[in-house]
Write a protein that holds these residues in place. Structure first.
Motif, PDB file in Angstrom:
ATOM      1  N   MET B   1      -8.572  37.304  87.783  1.00  0.00           N
ATOM      2  CA  MET B   1      -7.952  38.549  88.320  1.00  0.00           C
ATOM      3  C   MET B   1      -8.604  39.779  87.685  1.00  0.00           C
ATOM      4  N   SER B   2      -9.887  39.965  87.956  1.00  0.00           N
ATOM      5  CA  SER B   2     -10.582  41.089  87.327  1.00  0.00           C
ATOM      6  C   SER B   2     -10.624  42.299  88.254  1.00  0.00           C
ATOM      7  N   ASP B   3     -10.162  42.120  89.501  1.00  0.00           N
ATOM      8  CA  ASP B   3     -10.176  43.241  90.446  1.00  0.00           C
ATOM      9  C   ASP B   3      -8.801  43.868  90.564  1.00  0.00           C
ATOM     10  N   ARG B   4      -8.042  43.713  89.483  1.00  0.00           N
ATOM     11  CA  ARG B   4      -6.685  44.239  89.500  1.00  0.00           C
ATOM     12  C   ARG B   4      -6.705  45.775  89.579  1.00  0.00           C
ATOM     13  N   VAL B   5      -7.646  46.360  88.850  1.00  0.00           N
ATOM     14  CA  VAL B   5      -7.738  47.813  88.833  1.00  0.00           C
ATOM     15  C   VAL B   5      -8.642  48.305  89.956  1.00  0.00           C
ATOM     16  N   VAL B   6      -8.107  49.163  90.758  1.00  0.00           N
ATOM     17  CA  VAL B   6      -8.884  49.762  91.850  1.00  0.00           C
ATOM     18  C   VAL B   6      -9.424  51.096  91.370  1.00  0.00           C
ATOM     19  N   PRO B   7     -10.714  51.373  91.548  1.00  0.00           N
ATOM     20  CA  PRO B   7     -11.263  52.664  91.110  1.00  0.00           C
ATOM     21  C   PRO B   7     -10.497  53.828  91.733  1.00  0.00           C
ATOM     22  N   PRO B   8     -10.274  54.870  90.960  1.00  0.00           N
ATOM     23  CA  PRO B   8      -9.434  56.004  91.377  1.00  0.00           C
ATOM     24  C   PRO B   8      -9.808  56.545  92.751  1.00  0.00           C
ATOM     25  N   ALA B   9     -11.105  56.595  93.031  1.00  0.00           N
ATOM     26  CA  ALA B   9     -11.543  57.176  94.304  1.00  0.00           C
ATOM     27  C   ALA B   9     -11.016  56.373  95.492  1.00  0.00           C
ATOM     28  N   ALA B  10     -10.860  55.046  95.280  1.00  0.00           N
ATOM     29  CA  ALA B  10     -10.475  54.181  96.390  1.00  0.00           C
ATOM     30  C   ALA B  10      -8.960  54.110  96.604  1.00  0.00           C
ATOM     31  N   ARG B  11      -8.220  54.790  95.737  1.00  0.00           N
ATOM     32  CA  ARG B  11      -6.760  54.724  95.866  1.00  0.00           C
ATOM     33  C   ARG B  11      -6.294  55.549  97.059  1.00  0.00           C
ATOM     34  N   ARG B  12      -5.520  54.922  97.877  1.00  0.00           N
ATOM     35  CA  ARG B  12      -5.029  55.674  99.029  1.00  0.00           C
ATOM     36  C   ARG B  12      -3.520  55.486  99.207  1.00  0.00           C
ATOM     37  N   ARG B  13      -3.100  54.250  99.119  1.00  0.00           N
ATOM     38  CA  ARG B  13      -1.659  54.033  99.305  1.00  0.00           C
ATOM     39  C   ARG B  13      -0.937  54.325  97.999  1.00  0.00           C
ATOM     40  N   ARG B  14       0.093  55.043  98.044  1.00  0.00           N
ATOM     41  CA  ARG B  14       0.842  55.357  96.838  1.00  0.00           C
ATOM     42  C   ARG B  14       2.303  54.993  97.029  1.00  0.00           C
ATOM     43  N   ARG B  15       2.550  53.733  96.993  1.00  0.00           N
ATOM     44  CA  ARG B  15       3.938  53.288  97.147  1.00  0.00           C
ATOM     45  C   ARG B  15       4.765  53.702  95.938  1.00  0.00           C
ATOM     46  N   PRO B  16       5.898  54.343  96.135  1.00  0.00           N
ATOM     47  CA  PRO B  16       6.745  54.721  95.002  1.00  0.00           C
ATOM     48  C   PRO B  16       7.369  53.493  94.349  1.00  0.00           C
ATOM     49  N   THR B  17       7.673  53.593  93.064  1.00  0.00           N
ATOM     50  CA  THR B  17       8.341  52.495  92.375  1.00  0.00           C
ATOM     51  C   THR B  17       9.798  52.419  92.820  1.00  0.00           C
ATOM     52  N   LYS B  18      10.446  51.368  92.362  1.00  0.00           N
ATOM     53  CA  LYS B  18      11.861  51.180  92.701  1.00  0.00           C
ATOM     54  C   LYS B  18      12.685  52.419  92.385  1.00  0.00           C
ATOM     55  N   GLN B  19      12.308  53.075  91.297  1.00  0.00           N
ATOM     56  CA  GLN B  19      13.069  54.256  90.871  1.00  0.00           C
ATOM     57  C   GLN B  19      12.513  55.527  91.476  1.00  0.00           C
TER      58      GLN B  19
END
Lengths: 242, 242
Positions: B1-19
């Motif tokens: 599981m080395s691709d757990r971290v997605v590079p910042p530039a590729a972040r698009r979906r921002r699902r809010p946490t439970k809280q």
DNA sequence: TTAACAGGTCAACGGTGTTGTCATAAGGTG
DNA sequence: CACCTTATGACAACACCGTTGACCTGTTAA
């Protein structure tokens, strides 16, 4: 349960552990230092130390209140070793250089003890002896009292600070240290000339220089400036009235 | 599981946490620094940070590979803050003095973060920018490349080392800090002249001087020596062949 | 409208320092 | 020698820690 630790003087019974080892403050500190030296900083934990000693981890709490107290005991032993190995010879610049290098090397020999103890004033025997001797070197060289204290303070803090900085770096997990070396080679050395002209021009030097401690260089600069300051002070004294 | 971290530039979906919190690299670093400042170094753990953010601890691993990477991000943010406040004016000695004092002050402003990050090479944006600028100041002053790197290295390590040392001291529990001050007054200032002549003679100066950081003094000595070195180098160049 | 998947959650693993309780061997005493 | 006290080692448990594999679900692009 604050009376768990019995003062060393009051220890009389020395029951051996299940595996036949007779514990003592000295043996524990000694074993801890051996563990640090052999397997690195991350190898020192109460449980591992207990295993290495052939004793239950909790037995150590009969000798040290907590891990911090154990660290300080290790640090104290470290100061003593450094001081015992240093023999001033009369040339104040050479003596201070030798002392500085020995303090730095001593810190690197036990990096994680150095990290935890560098910023503490103990007021214990070895420390007092070190202050007295170093001040004597500076006053003997001709520094007036106020100036001797200023120079001493900067000198000792510089040695401790670099010792701690380099120790912290050395105590890093192996993977992290290798990653840092790679950063200089893979990131800095490859920056293009148009966006980072200065890094690009000096990349070769950065890769080789940043691998080593800069303390020797910083120490020599320090001593150069201190010598210049002394010359300036004595010149002013000679020129001025008595 | 080395691709757990997605590079910042590729972040698009921002699902809010439970809280209901929307996570981001910046928010995490910011919260970590707040935790450090409010509750000390030992208050920073993945689990506590997760709680403070209102997210599951494991969510942080979508943004940082491990705690070490988080530390580096914190270190870089610290560098960035210092760098943004610094504006070189053309006189290299004055510029370096200003930079050194700002780095030191920046460390003391976030002592807990400084202690943990001072000895790391991040290879991140702000750090690269800082290296480039400082090297530019030295090369602009006339230092040849190899010498510029040596001086840069000593300069930056000195600033970081003193910053960490003084930060560590500042971050000490109040009782311990007061105990240290008391050591100078109660132990050192009372040593008799016959056994400790040098400490006895300078006790007054020790008590007042050791309370403060010696970094400004050390920095000035450093800059004095560096300037002397530059003069020496250019003199040799003028005298020698083309 | 829907299918893909980024990203949040859950549960678990093996480690850590530390402490309350218990058992026992050492050492003093008679 | 036997007895008693108690120092000290052992054990088990606690509350943490970082980390990861599996799962689930809301967001987004097609």
């Amino acid at each position: 349960m604050s009376d768990r630790v019995v003062p060393p003087a009051a220890r009389r019974r020395r029951r051996p552990t299940k595996q036949g080892v007779v514990l003592s403050e000295e043996l524990i500190v000694e074993t801890a230092m051996r563990l640090l030296g052999e397997h690195g900083a991350e190898a020192l934990s109460v449980r591992r130390l207990g295993r290495a000693l052939g004793a239950d981890p909790s037995a150590l709490y009969r000798y040290f209140r907590d891990t911090d107290e154990l660290m300080l005991a290790i640090a104290d032993e470290l100061i003593g070793r450094t001081l015992r190995a240093w023999h001033p010879g009369g040339d104040w610049v050479a003596d201070l250089r030798d002392l500085g290098l020995r303090m730095h090397a001593g810190a690197l020999a036990q990096p994680q003890a150095a990290v935890l103890s560098s910023y503490r004033v103990t007021g214990r025997a070895y420390e007092i002896q070190a202050v007295e001797t170093a001040l004597g070197v500076l006053r003997g060289a001709g520094f007036p009292d106020a100036e001797a204290v200023r120079i001493y303070h900067a000198f000792v803090d510089q040695a401790l600070a670099f010792g701690a900085l380099d120790s912290a770096n050395k105590a890093l997990p192996k993977a992290a240290r290798e990653a840092e070396a790679a950063v200089w080679r893979a990131t800095y050395a490859r920056l293009p000339a148009d966006t980072h002209p200065h890094i690009h021009a000096t990349a070769r030097h950065l890769v080789t220089d940043m691998r080593h401690s800069s303390y020797p260089a910083a120490l020599d600069l320090f001593l150069t400036a201190a010598a210049a300051r002394l010359a300036q002070l004595t010149a002013a004294e000679d020129a001025g009235p008595v």
